[in-house]
Design a protein around this motif. Structure first.
Motif, PDB file in Angstrom:
ATOM      1  N   LYS A  16      52.670  14.551  11.813  1.00 14.56           N
ATOM      2  CA  LYS A  16      51.984  13.199  11.903  1.00 14.56           C
ATOM      3  C   LYS A  16      52.237  12.198  12.657  1.00 14.56           C
ATOM      4  O   LYS A  16      53.277  12.033  13.118  1.00 14.56           O
ATOM      5  CB  LYS A  16      52.103  12.561  10.542  1.00 14.56           C
ATOM      6  CG  LYS A  16      51.116  11.525   9.891  1.00 14.56           C
ATOM      7  CD  LYS A  16      51.285  11.090   8.454  1.00 14.56           C
ATOM      8  CE  LYS A  16      50.605   9.889   7.916  1.00 14.56           C
ATOM      9  NZ  LYS A  16      49.455   9.618   8.583  1.00 14.56           N
ATOM     10  N   GLN A  17      51.132  11.527  13.481  1.00 19.61           N
ATOM     11  CA  GLN A  17      51.364  10.744  14.574  1.00 19.61           C
ATOM     12  C   GLN A  17      52.091   9.523  13.867  1.00 19.61           C
ATOM     13  O   GLN A  17      51.634   8.668  12.827  1.00 19.61           O
ATOM     14  CB  GLN A  17      50.078  10.146  14.941  1.00 19.61           C
ATOM     15  CG  GLN A  17      50.031   9.953  16.601  1.00 19.61           C
ATOM     16  CD  GLN A  17      48.796   9.350  16.857  1.00 19.61           C
ATOM     17  OE1 GLN A  17      47.566   9.572  16.315  1.00 19.61           O
ATOM     18  NE2 GLN A  17      48.553   8.831  18.163  1.00 19.61           N
TER      19      GLN A  17
ATOM     20  N   SER B 284      46.488   0.566  17.961  1.00 23.57           N
ATOM     21  CA  SER B 284      45.648   1.812  17.334  1.00 23.57           C
ATOM     22  C   SER B 284      46.081   2.933  17.761  1.00 23.57           C
ATOM     23  O   SER B 284      46.204   3.531  18.936  1.00 23.57           O
ATOM     24  CB  SER B 284      44.298   1.184  17.970  1.00 23.57           C
ATOM     25  OG  SER B 284      43.279   2.361  18.015  1.00 23.57           O
ATOM     26  N   LEU B 285      46.160   3.941  16.742  1.00 17.40           N
ATOM     27  CA  LEU B 285      46.475   5.179  16.950  1.00 17.40           C
ATOM     28  C   LEU B 285      45.630   6.026  17.929  1.00 17.40           C
ATOM     29  O   LEU B 285      45.984   7.087  18.354  1.00 17.40           O
ATOM     30  CB  LEU B 285      46.627   5.830  15.563  1.00 17.40           C
ATOM     31  CG  LEU B 285      47.872   5.482  14.912  1.00 17.40           C
ATOM     32  CD1 LEU B 285      47.835   5.944  13.425  1.00 17.40           C
ATOM     33  CD2 LEU B 285      49.090   5.701  15.472  1.00 17.40           C
TER      34      LEU B 285
ATOM     35  N   PRO C 202      48.742  20.060  16.001  1.00 16.18           N
ATOM     36  CA  PRO C 202      49.346  19.151  15.038  1.00 16.18           C
ATOM     37  C   PRO C 202      48.572  18.616  13.932  1.00 16.18           C
ATOM     38  O   PRO C 202      49.481  18.163  13.028  1.00 16.18           O
ATOM     39  CB  PRO C 202      49.579  17.751  16.335  1.00 16.18           C
ATOM     40  CG  PRO C 202      49.231  18.354  17.733  1.00 16.18           C
ATOM     41  CD  PRO C 202      48.363  19.949  17.537  1.00 16.18           C
ATOM     42  N   ARG C 203      47.495  19.039  13.856  1.00 16.14           N
ATOM     43  CA  ARG C 203      46.648  18.802  12.838  1.00 16.14           C
ATOM     44  C   ARG C 203      45.359  19.595  12.659  1.00 16.14           C
ATOM     45  O   ARG C 203      44.950  20.174  13.708  1.00 16.14           O
ATOM     46  CB  ARG C 203      45.944  17.328  12.656  1.00 16.14           C
ATOM     47  CG  ARG C 203      45.466  17.010  11.502  1.00 16.14           C
ATOM     48  CD  ARG C 203      45.019  15.516  11.622  1.00 16.14           C
ATOM     49  NE  ARG C 203      44.848  14.905  10.344  1.00 16.14           N
ATOM     50  CZ  ARG C 203      44.670  13.651   9.892  1.00 16.14           C
ATOM     51  NH1 ARG C 203      44.461  12.791  10.980  1.00 16.14           N
ATOM     52  NH2 ARG C 203      44.386  13.186   8.594  1.00 16.14           N
ATOM     53  N   TYR C 204      44.979  19.958  11.374  1.00 18.36           N
ATOM     54  CA  TYR C 204      43.984  20.877  11.301  1.00 18.36           C
ATOM     55  C   TYR C 204      43.152  20.466  10.004  1.00 18.36           C
ATOM     56  O   TYR C 204      43.613  20.522   8.813  1.00 18.36           O
ATOM     57  CB  TYR C 204      44.125  22.234  11.074  1.00 18.36           C
ATOM     58  CG  TYR C 204      43.013  23.303  11.305  1.00 18.36           C
ATOM     59  CD1 TYR C 204      42.797  23.937  12.447  1.00 18.36           C
ATOM     60  CD2 TYR C 204      42.086  23.749  10.200  1.00 18.36           C
ATOM     61  CE1 TYR C 204      41.628  24.735  12.857  1.00 18.36           C
ATOM     62  CE2 TYR C 204      41.081  24.614  10.409  1.00 18.36           C
ATOM     63  CZ  TYR C 204      40.783  25.066  11.719  1.00 18.36           C
ATOM     64  OH  TYR C 204      39.878  25.996  12.028  1.00 18.36           O
TER      65      TYR C 204
ATOM     66  N   GLU D  29      44.428  11.485  14.850  1.00 18.89           N
ATOM     67  CA  GLU D  29      43.591  10.668  13.813  1.00 18.89           C
ATOM     68  C   GLU D  29      42.127  10.788  13.826  1.00 18.89           C
ATOM     69  O   GLU D  29      41.357  10.301  12.864  1.00 18.89           O
ATOM     70  CB  GLU D  29      43.961   9.132  14.232  1.00 18.89           C
ATOM     71  CG  GLU D  29      45.527   8.753  13.563  1.00 18.89           C
ATOM     72  CD  GLU D  29      45.933   9.091  12.409  1.00 18.89           C
ATOM     73  OE1 GLU D  29      45.091   8.710  11.298  1.00 18.89           O
ATOM     74  OE2 GLU D  29      46.839   9.694  12.201  1.00 18.89           O
ATOM     75  N   LEU D  30      41.820  11.104  15.071  1.00 23.62           N
ATOM     76  CA  LEU D  30      40.217  11.491  15.211  1.00 23.62           C
ATOM     77  C   LEU D  30      39.619  12.528  14.358  1.00 23.62           C
ATOM     78  O   LEU D  30      38.588  12.548  14.066  1.00 23.62           O
ATOM     79  CB  LEU D  30      39.664  11.699  16.576  1.00 23.62           C
ATOM     80  CG  LEU D  30      40.071  10.554  17.830  1.00 23.62           C
ATOM     81  CD1 LEU D  30      39.825  11.103  19.294  1.00 23.62           C
ATOM     82  CD2 LEU D  30      39.053   9.704  17.443  1.00 23.62           C
TER      83      LEU D  30
END
Lengths: 341, 691
Positions: free
Chosen positions: B287-288, B344-345, B98-100, B256-257
């Motif tokens: 995106k969350q 909080s995400l 989902p994210r890089y 998000e981390l």
């Protein structure tokens, strides 16, 4: 005459003293007081005496006769009593007979105690199968496949042979396992019953783990489930506190409730107790409010009902109650252990 | 998970000491496994790795619990002008990645990392290697985000252009040599990081040798990405490869981390390794979204049993970094009892009202919650019939002198292979036995009880024991699937030779005595047991030698068998199917009027051949007159071959027959007539001679 009287009296009294059996006493009595006895002879000879002598001697003779009769009777009574008790008396200090009676296993005892306490709080007792499917043991309890939460339960799986010549072959056949907890009965019970209800489920469960003094590959749990309208966490606290107070009876007991995680409850709590002055907190129960996904799985509306669930280990409670140091003793089959209960 | 107390104290300076930290976490957040020196080992639940699997996360918890200040660090990098990126990123499978985020760094000087970093690593059980690798690990410990560094100069650059990092599924037959030098065969289920030529890393699990950072490394790419937890979990299981990174990713981290970790790593690389950086690359296809959960104070009061005011709720939520939003129509309400909470995400675990309720009550403290008796729907409670039966049997048998045993539900491979009267293909085998001692599920209780006899005979001359428990065998019918209970087979037709398995509740009993007969004692115990539990309709039938079957109609209830017979020791055992028994129990029986007239008793002694069965003789006598014969019993027996007269053969039996009529006293003549009838029957059927 005087002399004769004293002699008779003395020898009669001596004879009475020496006698040991009531039968002999009868003989002696006849000898001293019978028709042919010296005393009777003397009494009989009174009529030959002068009035004056008669008056003098008569009362003395009568008195002696009465005295001797009294002595004989008393002695006879004493002899009879001592004689009969001697014959019938038992040595009550001998040990009692060894009565062979069987012993119920301590886990059965503890289980029944627990059941009775919950029964008194209007809980019913039901049981479930030891072989389970993945769905009831995990999925329905919000422990999905391929989720690390499953690692909290090390599982024994059954070897299954797939049927080959079957047309309607399902791609991922469901697997069978030995239930890792009694919680699948939450699902099974709710699938078939509607709230409100309160049940406990005792039963054997299995874990794939190395055995030691506090771990076994099979052990017993008691699951509790109470579902209804507006059932609250405060209600849960009340029920378990009542239970433990009754279970440990007169011992002083303190409680500690702290956060914990089980996928099928939210919030999840752990219950610790402290008994007497031991000063050590003992973990005795995992619990929480039934997760809405669990209600979803059984077709309840999570916005209409709430409930709490809890699980405790039978061995753990037995070990605390009877101060048993090693869980493996329960499954040792050792009668020297069983016969203590 | 291991944490450094020193680092936590740096993040929340108000923490007084280790004890305070441990107590507060225990009562309001997480169980503490152990405390050793600077190391605090926290039992982190799998759903809290995202927000609390880091020093910042634990610091946030302790700050929220104690209302302490969290000393947050500014992780933002100062972007100077427009920087060059030096490489491209291409995500081929957006669902699995989902994210890089990644960033280029140069002018790296590889050396040992500073002591404060090494200390934290050691406290948390990691081995310091060099400044770049240590910074990656340190940032993971601090932020919870796993990172990886590739040596930029080892990447394949097609035609001298800048290299491309590709996140894709592995091709069939692809292989990778890991940093530890282990070779892994990959398949299309495995997500990998590659350049345009070959696999650089198993995504989210382990880096490869090819782009390893070594002492000559000058330029690196730092990867701080997010991967699908299920895929990581499955791959880690399949490759039997578990790493700090795979443990975290499989427990679902917030995307998000990723940027947080990258920025912190950049900061430290510039500060410690004197690196200079390229542009931050952030590919974030999924995106969350913001998570907003409705909260109702009245519902909370009912659910937890605790009433709090809006301000208290607000304070607790804000201490966790949540944002409380009061809708316009509620603002005029006093008190405010409905509002929204933006979570909080990082908190991937929070989705519902109940999740929020837990946050409140744990911060408030479970201990302060009052115990309140529930309003319960009163209905008759009780035990299931099966439990009642079990308890009854326990009481009856212990009353007769048997003790209760609990054995394991498993038997060994050797026991499974011995002939215990069941076919081996009926055994249910474990897929993952813990040892060969516990390979099969027990097909009966006898195997365990026999073992108990030999274990106990050292200490006891007589061993009289029983067990009540589940036994298992294949053969519960066709395996068409679905049902679990007495018969088990799984959906999709898994089975035991085409048959379902069967789980049965059984009662096993075994008697072992020195110099004493046990078979008939056991038979008597079973008769007494049946009488007491209310089983009326049953019969004993001889099957093979020394085995008696217990039946009711054509239902098989169990058997009694003589196991061992020597002058020194006699063992007999019995096993009864309680599931079958339960159905047959008639429950309460009615009172039978006491006999009004005296009965007549007659004894009869006969000699018969040894082959004649006493059971049959008694049956024949009984059937001679069902109306008047109340009872027949064997009161004496004598082996005639042991007598002095060589003419005598067979066995002599003496039976006692009780005659009783309900309406009168039977006359001697009547009874004589019956006796004659009996004698002629016995003569005919058993060639009996009167003695």
């Amino acid at each position: 005459m005087e002399f004769d009287l004293n002699k008779i009296k003395k020898s009669a009294q001596e004879a009475i003293e020496e006698l040991a059996s009531p039968e002999k006493l009868e003989e002696i009595k006849i000898k001293f007081l019978g028709r042919k006895s010296e005393l009777t002879e003397l009494l009989r000879s009174l009529k030959d005496l002068s009035i004056e002598e008669r008056r003098k001697l008569g009362p003395k003779l009568q008195e002696l006769k009465k005295e001797l009769e009294r002595s004989f009777d008393k002695r006879l009574k004493d002899l009879r009593i001592s004689h009969s008790t001697l014959r019938e008396r038992i040595d009550v200090t001998k040990p009692g007979h060894k009565i062979t009676s069987g012993h119920i296993h301590p886990l059965s005892k503890i289980e029944e105690e627990i059941e009775q306490i919950f029964l008194s709080m209007n809980f019913s007792v039901v049981e479930g199968p030891e072989v389970e499917d993945e769905y009831h043991n995990f999925d329905a309890l919000n422990i999905p496949k391929d989720h690390p939460a499953r690692e909290m339960w090390d599982t024994f799986w059954l070897r299954q042979n797939e049927i080959k010549n079957q047309k309607s072959k399902i791609k991922n056949p469901e697997k069978l396992l030995l239930r890792t907890h009694t919680s699948p009965m939450q699902i099974r019970y709710m699938e078939k019953n509607n709230p409100p209800f309160q049940i406990i489920v005792p039963g054997r469960v299995f874990r794939y783990e190395a055995t030691d003094a506090s771990h076994e590959i099979n052990f017993y749990q008691v699951e509790g489930l109470m579902v209804g309208k507006d059932m609250s966490l405060a209600n849960f606290k009340f029920v378990v506190e009542e239970f433990f107070k009754k279970f440990f009876g007169s011992q002083k007991i303190e409680f500690r409730f702290r956060p914990s995680y089980f996928p099928f409850v939210e919030p999840g709590v752990e219950v610790d107790i402290k008994l007497g002055k031991s000063g050590k907190w003992l973990e005795v129960m995992g619990a929480g409010m039934v997760h809405r996904k669990v209600f979803d799985a059984v077709g309840y509306n999570p916005n209409d009902v709430t409930g709490f669930a809890f699980g405790l280990g039978l061995e753990r409670l037995a070990m605390i109650k009877y101060k048993i140091p090693d869980i493996r003793l329960f499954y040792s089959g050792d009668l020297r252990f069983i016969k203590q209960f | 998970m291991k944490f450094s107390y020193k680092l936590l104290k740096q993040l929340v300076p108000q923490i007084k000491n280790q004890n305070e930290l441990v107590d507060k976490l225990t009562m309001h957040a997480f169980e503490i496994d152990s405390v050793k020196g600077d190391t605090i080992d926290i039992k982190l639940p799998p759903n809290r790795y995202s927000d609390a699997g880091s020093h910042i996360g634990i610091a946030r918890e302790i700050a929220a619990i104690s209302n302490y200040k969290l000393k947050t660090k500014n992780y933002g990098q100062k972007e100077k002008n427009k920087k060059k990126s030096y490489f491209n990123v291409k995500i081929q499978d957006k669902n699995l990645c989902p994210r890089y985020t990644a960033q280029y760094f140069e002018n790296i000087k590889i050396s040992a990392s500073p002591k404060w970093i090494q200390d934290v690593l050691k406290t948390c059980g990691l081995r310091p290697i060099n400044n770049v690798v240590d910074i990656m690990n340190y940032v993971m410990l601090e932020t919870g985000q796993p990172l990886h560094a590739f040596d930029y100069d080892k990447l394949y650059a097609k035609g001298g252009k800048q290299p491309t990092i590709i996140i894709r599924k592995a091709n069939k037959g692809e292989k990778i040599i890991s940093l530890d030098g282990e070779k892994y065969n990959l398949d299309p289920d495995v997500l990998v990081i590659s350049d345009e030529k070959e696999v650089l890393a198993i995504a989210g699990i382990k880096g490869g040798k090819i782009a390893e950072v070594d002492k000559n490394t000058k330029r690196i790419i730092v990867e701080s990405a997010n991967f699908d937890p299920v895929n990581i979990y499955k791959t880690s299981k399949k490759l039997l490869l578990s790493t700090d990174a795979s443990l975290r990713f499989s427990r679902n981290l917030s995307p998000e981390l990723a940027i947080l970790g990258l920025n912190r790593a950049g900061q430290l690389l510039i500060e410690i390794a004197k690196a200079s950086s390229g542009a931050v690359i952030d590919v974030y296809p999924k995106k969350q979204s913001k998570k907003i959960v409705k909260f109702d104070t009245e519902r909370f009061r009912k659910f937890i049993g605790l009433g709090l005011d809006f301000k208290t709720f607000k304070n607790y939520f804000e201490s966790l970094g949540f944002i409380v939003k009061v809708p316009a129509d509620q603002l005029t309400n006093s008190p405010i009892n409905q509002f929204f909470v933006e979570v909080s995400l990082f908190r991937v675990d929070i989705e519902t009202f109940e999740d929020l309720a837990e946050e409140i009550v744990r911060l408030y403290g479970y201990g302060k919650l009052k115990s309140v008796p529930p309003y319960a729907f009163l209905k008759p409670s009780g035990f299931e019939d099966q439990i009642v039966l079990k308890n009854k049997i326990r009481k009856i048998l212990t009353g007769i002198g048997l003790s209760e045993i609990y054995n394991y539900s498993f038997i060994s491979d050797k026991e499974g292979e011995l002939d215990f009267g069941f076919a081996k293909n009926k055994l249910i085998e474990l897929e993952n036995p813990i040892s060969s001692q516990f390979k099969y599920l027990r097909p009966n209780l006898e195997i365990g009880l026999v073992k108990n006899i030999s274990d106990n005979s050292r200490f006891f001359n007589e061993v009289h024991i029983f067990e009540i428990g589940k036994i298992f065998s294949a053969g519960g019918g066709p395996a068409d699937g679905g049902e679990i209970g007495k018969v088990f087979s799984a959906k999709g037709g898994s089975a035991y030779g085409g048959q379902a398995g069967k789980e049965t509740l059984a009662l096993g009993m075994i008697l072992s005595d020195k110099n004493q007969e046990t078979f008939f004692k056991l038979k008597g115990i079973i008769s007494a047991l049946f009488k007491k539990i209310g089983l009326v309709n049953y019969s004993f039938t001889e099957s093979e030698a020394n085995v008696l079957l217990i039946k009711s109609g054509n239902k098989f209830l169990g058997s009694i068998r003589k196991k061992y017979d020597s002058p020194k020791k006699q063992i007999s055992s019995a096993e009864i199917n309680l599931d079958e028994l339960l159905v047959l129990i008639e429950g309460e029986h009615e009172f039978r009027p006491l006999p009004k007239f005296p009965s007549v008793m007659r004894d009869i002694s006969i000699a018969v051949l040894e082959s004649a069965k006493v059971g049959n003789i008694i049956e024949e006598i009984q059937e001679a007159n069902m109306k008047y014969i109340e009872d027949v019993d064997l009161i004496d027996e004598y082996d005639l071959t042991k007598s002095n007269s060589s003419a005598d053969k067979g066995v002599s039996y003496t039976f006692r027959i009780i005659f009783q009529a309900p309406d009168r006293t039977l006359t001697d003549q009547e009874v004589d007539k019956e006796m004659e009838k009996i004698i002629s029957i016995l003569k005919n059927k058993f060639r009996a001679s009167l003695r």
